[in-house]
Design an enzyme around this catalytic site. Sequence first.
Site, short mmCIF file in Angstrom:
data_model
loop_
_atom_site.label_atom_id
_atom_site.label_comp_id
_atom_site.label_asym_id
_atom_site.label_seq_id
_atom_site.Cartn_x
_atom_site.Cartn_y
_atom_site.Cartn_z
N HIS A 62 0.82 -1.22 0.00
CA HIS A 62 0.00 0.00 0.00
C HIS A 62 0.85 1.26 0.00
CE1 HIS A 62 -3.60 -2.45 1.25
NE2 HIS A 62 -4.08 -1.68 0.31
N ASP A 70 -0.30 -7.65 1.60
CA ASP A 70 0.18 -6.27 1.57
C ASP A 70 1.69 -6.19 1.84
OD1 ASP A 70 -0.62 -3.19 3.42
OD2 ASP A 70 0.28 -3.54 1.43
N SER A 91 3.03 2.17 8.38
CA SER A 91 2.83 1.05 7.44
C SER A 91 4.17 0.62 6.86
CB SER A 91 1.92 1.47 6.28
OG SER A 91 0.62 1.73 6.77
N1 LIG Z 1 -3.10 0.67 13.33
C1 LIG Z 1 -3.75 1.46 12.38
C2 LIG Z 1 -2.90 1.97 11.26
C3 LIG Z 1 -1.64 1.44 10.96
C4 LIG Z 1 -0.90 1.97 9.90
C5 LIG Z 1 -1.40 3.02 9.14
C6 LIG Z 1 -2.64 3.54 9.44
N2 LIG Z 1 -3.07 4.57 8.63
C7 LIG Z 1 -4.06 5.42 9.00
O1 LIG Z 1 -4.68 5.33 10.01
C8 LIG Z 1 -4.38 6.55 8.12
C9 LIG Z 1 -4.32 6.45 6.75
C10 LIG Z 1 -4.65 7.57 5.98
C11 LIG Z 1 -5.01 8.76 6.57
C12 LIG Z 1 -5.04 8.83 7.98
N3 LIG Z 1 -5.33 9.83 8.85
C13 LIG Z 1 -5.20 9.34 10.11
C14 LIG Z 1 -5.41 10.08 11.36
N4 LIG Z 1 -5.59 11.40 11.25
O2 LIG Z 1 -5.39 9.50 12.45
C15 LIG Z 1 -4.84 8.06 10.10
C16 LIG Z 1 -4.73 7.73 8.74
C17 LIG Z 1 -3.39 3.02 10.50
#
Ligand SMILES: NCc1cccc(NC(=O)c2cccc3[nH]c(C(N)=O)cc23)c1
Length: 232
Positions: free
Chosen positions: A41, A89, A183
Amino acid sequence: ILGGSSAGPHQRPYMASLQVDGQHVCGGLLIAEQWVLSAAHCMEDMKGKAFQVLLGAHSLSQPEPHKRLYAVRAAVRHPGSNTETNDDDLLLLQVSEKATLSEHVKILPFQRQDVDVPPGTLCEAAGWGFTSHSGRKPDVLQQVERPVKSREECNKRPYHDNTITDKMLCTDSRKKDTCKGDSGGPLICNGVAEGVVTAGARVCGNFKKPGIYTRIAAYVDWIDGVMAAAGE
Ligand SMILES: NCc1cccc(NC(=O)c2cccc3[nH]c(C(N)=O)cc23)c1
């Protein structure tokens, strides 16, 4: 990383930062001298731009003697990865030359036995992702300890409601969690990389949406095959 703390400088010398125009986009882990494992991703966040791999870093902004930015020679997404699901992924990146290994740049062994990590096992995630819901970005590497949540529990409502496959694992996400920008980074249990962070429900720190990781042990043949098939 929400609810974590700064790692000690160069305490996690296998950590990679995938960068576009000098900006951190995703994490990764060095699994061989010329290969970094990350999440498929993350390619969506590159917006077709060229990206580099930063190794040996603690601070993203400060000059550090062992920090080095590598060009990417090859980017191989798992064939099963897609924009709609978290399945498969994984992303393998061949960097332009073998990384110079040192106290600051080291390979992290990954789990090769395809056996689930026992629920309750305390593991660690690390990354330069968001440290708050408002999207605060850290300068130095963050880390957090999280217990593994059983797949059976993780597949219940209100959690991930039967979307967690045998090739994924979950960790509790109450207050402490991975978040945007983490990620592609590793989940390390007992010193061995067991998982790669995936965005999952794209919410952070909410106990109803446990962190989701791709189980590396389920992809050993693919990883070995890609590395063996690639040239220099
Ligand atoms: N373990 C959960 C986890 C792990 C890795 C990546 C994410 N990616 C997000 O959550 C994410 C993605 C896009 C916009 C976003 N805005 C926000 C935010 N403002 O909190 C989060 C995100 C979550």
